[in-house]
Design a protein around this motif. Structure first.
Motif, short mmCIF file in Angstrom:
data_model
loop_
_atom_site.label_atom_id
_atom_site.label_comp_id
_atom_site.label_asym_id
_atom_site.label_seq_id
_atom_site.Cartn_x
_atom_site.Cartn_y
_atom_site.Cartn_z
N GLY A 38 0.83 -1.20 0.00
CA GLY A 38 0.00 0.00 0.00
C GLY A 38 0.86 1.25 0.00
N ASP A 39 2.13 1.06 -0.29
CA ASP A 39 3.09 2.15 -0.19
C ASP A 39 3.28 2.81 -1.57
OD1 ASP A 39 5.25 3.76 0.16
OD2 ASP A 39 6.55 2.24 1.07
N ALA A 40 2.88 4.09 -1.66
CA ALA A 40 2.97 4.79 -2.94
C ALA A 40 4.41 4.87 -3.45
CB ALA A 40 2.38 6.19 -2.82
N ALA A 41 5.35 4.94 -2.51
CA ALA A 41 6.77 5.04 -2.93
C ALA A 41 7.20 3.77 -3.65
CB ALA A 41 7.65 5.29 -1.71
N GLY A 333 -13.71 -12.39 -19.31
CA GLY A 333 -12.71 -11.59 -18.59
C GLY A 333 -12.86 -10.14 -19.00
N SER A 334 -12.61 -9.23 -18.06
CA SER A 334 -12.90 -7.82 -18.36
C SER A 334 -12.02 -6.92 -17.47
CB SER A 334 -14.39 -7.59 -18.06
OG SER A 334 -14.75 -6.26 -18.28
N ALA A 335 -11.49 -5.89 -18.05
CA ALA A 335 -10.66 -4.98 -17.26
C ALA A 335 -10.54 -3.64 -17.97
CB ALA A 335 -9.25 -5.57 -17.06
N GLN A 336 -10.20 -2.65 -17.18
CA GLN A 336 -9.97 -1.32 -17.74
C GLN A 336 -8.74 -0.71 -17.09
OE1 GLN A 336 -13.31 1.60 -17.82
NE2 GLN A 336 -11.82 2.89 -16.82
N PHE A 337 -7.94 -0.02 -17.86
CA PHE A 337 -6.72 0.58 -17.32
C PHE A 337 -6.56 2.00 -17.86
CE2 PHE A 337 -6.08 -3.99 -17.52
CZ PHE A 337 -5.72 -4.26 -16.21
N ALA A 338 -6.06 2.88 -17.00
CA ALA A 338 -5.67 4.22 -17.45
C ALA A 338 -4.26 4.11 -18.02
CB ALA A 338 -5.69 5.18 -16.27
N ILE A 339 -4.06 4.62 -19.22
CA ILE A 339 -2.75 4.54 -19.87
C ILE A 339 -2.16 5.94 -19.89
CG2 ILE A 339 -1.51 3.85 -21.97
CD1 ILE A 339 -3.05 1.50 -20.78
N PRO A 340 -1.21 6.23 -19.01
CA PRO A 340 -0.64 7.59 -19.00
C PRO A 340 0.08 7.87 -20.33
CG PRO A 340 0.08 6.29 -17.08
CD PRO A 340 -0.57 5.34 -18.03
N PRO A 341 0.31 9.16 -20.61
CA PRO A 341 1.08 9.47 -21.82
C PRO A 341 2.50 8.95 -21.69
CG PRO A 341 0.81 11.43 -20.44
CD PRO A 341 -0.03 10.36 -19.83
N ALA A 342 3.21 8.94 -22.82
CA ALA A 342 4.63 8.57 -22.77
C ALA A 342 5.36 9.56 -21.87
CB ALA A 342 5.22 8.60 -24.17
N PRO A 343 6.36 9.11 -21.15
CA PRO A 343 7.07 10.03 -20.26
C PRO A 343 7.94 11.01 -21.05
CG PRO A 343 8.12 7.86 -20.29
CD PRO A 343 6.88 7.74 -21.13
N ALA A 344 8.14 12.19 -20.49
CA ALA A 344 9.10 13.12 -21.07
C ALA A 344 10.50 12.53 -20.86
CB ALA A 344 8.99 14.47 -20.36
N ALA A 345 11.49 13.05 -21.61
CA ALA A 345 12.85 12.51 -21.50
C ALA A 345 13.31 12.53 -20.04
CB ALA A 345 13.80 13.36 -22.35
N GLY A 346 13.84 11.42 -19.59
CA GLY A 346 14.35 11.34 -18.23
C GLY A 346 13.29 10.99 -17.19
N GLU A 347 12.01 10.94 -17.60
CA GLU A 347 10.95 10.60 -16.66
C GLU A 347 10.52 9.14 -16.88
OE1 GLU A 347 7.65 13.25 -16.86
OE2 GLU A 347 8.83 14.98 -16.22
N PHE A 348 9.66 8.66 -15.99
CA PHE A 348 9.10 7.33 -16.19
C PHE A 348 7.59 7.42 -16.38
CE2 PHE A 348 7.38 7.01 -11.93
CZ PHE A 348 8.28 7.69 -11.13
N VAL A 349 7.02 6.34 -16.89
CA VAL A 349 5.57 6.33 -17.17
C VAL A 349 4.81 6.55 -15.86
CG1 VAL A 349 3.62 4.93 -17.93
CG2 VAL A 349 5.81 4.78 -19.16
N GLY A 350 3.93 7.54 -15.86
CA GLY A 350 3.09 7.81 -14.69
C GLY A 350 3.76 8.66 -13.63
N GLU A 351 4.96 9.17 -13.91
CA GLU A 351 5.71 9.91 -12.87
C GLU A 351 4.91 11.09 -12.33
OE1 GLU A 351 9.83 10.53 -13.75
OE2 GLU A 351 10.05 12.15 -12.30
N ARG A 352 4.17 11.76 -13.23
CA ARG A 352 3.47 12.98 -12.81
C ARG A 352 2.28 12.70 -11.88
NH1 ARG A 352 4.63 17.34 -17.33
NH2 ARG A 352 6.71 16.57 -17.85
N LEU A 353 1.90 11.42 -11.80
CA LEU A 353 0.89 11.04 -10.81
C LEU A 353 1.37 11.41 -9.41
CD1 LEU A 353 -1.40 9.23 -9.49
CD2 LEU A 353 0.05 7.27 -9.97
N PHE A 354 2.67 11.37 -9.20
CA PHE A 354 3.23 11.55 -7.85
C PHE A 354 3.64 12.99 -7.56
CE2 PHE A 354 3.99 7.27 -9.41
CZ PHE A 354 3.47 6.49 -8.39
N TYR A 355 3.43 13.91 -8.53
CA TYR A 355 3.86 15.30 -8.30
C TYR A 355 3.00 15.95 -7.25
CZ TYR A 355 7.00 15.39 -12.36
OH TYR A 355 8.00 15.19 -13.25
#
Ligand code: HEM
Length: 355
Positions: A38-41, A333-355
């Motif tokens: 449950g740890d966001a980090a 079977g059924s599922a849905q996912f949020a697909i973040p945009p591609a990361p900017a250079a040097g970032e990782f996928v979904g990094e801005r979720l944690f800003y």
């Protein structure tokens, strides 16, 4: 709209992750994962490690030392990258799990129940997803396996789904591939940037960290093959609303070989036709369905939309109630996912979720 939202609009679609508008590869290895913390980090660390691993496997550098050191499992040593793409997503459940409910994308909600579904919970949902697509099944599997390895101790695979479309007839190289009912799949898909802009990329009404991203819906549709095979081809065509061999719609003056006639109002394409979405589906074959002794085979419907609540859900509700295809395919079977945009250079996928 905020300045960031406007910038996001201008930058699309080059900001989307690979494996969405990429010309469809022939093999799919899709995995959904449950977070064991449950740890966001820890989630942050995992997304960073997955982004790095995805870049490594997609680059196609084959490093013997990485195999010697057991950093890489080695099954792709001599293989070409085979146009591998890795797409990462976040399930609606993950945000509350790590205390980031207030950052959850507005349309990231579990799909509602649909009439006729026979869902197996072991094939549904998930906190995270990895979609690996390649023109070589071993390369696609290797990507999924590598990311599962990287996740060990933080997330474990909940379900996985392999898929295929016919090599050599992949869109763009040849004709539109056929599904296991024998019909062309994806003929009227959306492709134009303007259509993608309107139907696929998340715009100003969502969280800023999701702008330029999209939502992926996965539906595992097991086909009732004996019932389908028992239909005359003209009956199959009336269900779909297209001719089987030619692929033409009934009202297509140029290609319809059985004579021009109206598309039946209750056919699949008539019922589905007014909702725009990007479909990127695969056939699947998963061994035997124990109850019937028939192949457990069908379609892994994968589609990308800007807002599932406005596009996928109402369409699926209409199809569940009225689509004649429902007699010949069942969702397991059924599922849905949020697909973040591609990361900017040097970032990782979904990094801005944690800003
Ligand atoms: C086993 C189940 C299914 C089969 C065999 C199937 C097959 C097809 C076929 C053959 C076409 C016409 C060719 C094409 O444009 O791709 C089509 C169109 C389409 N399907 Fe399906 N489909 C299935 C389920 C679904 C589901 C569950 C959805 C969405 C909820 C969906 C959405 C669409 C859409 C939006 C179109 C385009 C209609 C148009 O623009 O004319 N399909 N499908």
């Amino acid at each position: 709209m905020s300045a960031e939202a406007v910038a996001g609009l201008a930058a699309r679609p080059s900001t989307c992750q690979p494996g969405i508008v990429t010309r469809q590869q022939s093999c799919l290895a899709l995995g959904a994962f449950d977070l064991q913390t449950g740890d966001a980090a820890r989630l942050r660390e995992l997304l960073a490690a997955w982004t790095a691993a995805a870049a490594r496997v997609s680059a196609g550098r084959r490093d013997p030392q990485a195999v010697e050191d057991r950093v890489d499992s080695g099954e792709v040593q001599e293989l070409e990258p085979a146009r591998l793409t890795v797409t990462l997503g976040l399930g609606p459940s993950v945000f509350a799990r790590v205390g980031l409910e207030d950052r959850r994308p507005v349309a990231a909600r579990a799909l509602p129940a649909f009439a006729g579904d026979e869902l197996d919970p072991r094939r549904c949902d998930g906190d995270l997803c990895v979609q690996a697509c390649a023109d070589d099944p071993q390369v696609a599997f290797h990507a999924l396996r590598t990311l599962a390895r990287v996740a060990r101790g933080t997330a474990r695979m909940r379900w996985a789904q392999p898929g295929f479309i016919s090599l050599g007839t992949v869109e763009g190289k040849g004709r539109t591939p056929r599904n296991l009912f024998g019909f062309r799949e994806g003929a009227r898909n959306i492709r134009e940037p303007r259509e993608l802009e309107l139907a696929v990329w998340v715009a100003g009404r969502d969280r800023e960290w999701m702008l330029g991203g999209t939502y992926m819906i996965v539906r595992r549709l097991r086909m009732r093959l004996p019932e389908w095979d028992a239909l005359a081809v003209t009956e199959q065509e009336a269900v779909i609303g297209r001719e089987k061999v030619s692929g033409a719609t009934f009202d297509d003056e140029r290609w319809a070989v059985r004579g021009v006639r109206p598309v039946p109002e209750d056919s699949h394409i008539a019922l589905a036709g007014d909702v725009r979405m990007l479909r990127r589906s695969y056939n699947y074959f998963d061994g035997v369905d124990a109850a019937s002794g028939e192949p457990d085979a069908g379609l892994v419907l994968i589609c990308f939309v800007r807002d599932p609540r406005r596009q996928f859900v109402p369409l699926q509700q209409r199809l569940s109630e009225r689509d004649p295809l429902g007699r010949y395919a069942v969702c397991t079977g059924s599922a849905q996912f949020a697909i973040p945009p591609a990361p900017a250079a040097g970032e990782f996928v979904g990094e801005r979720l944690f800003y």
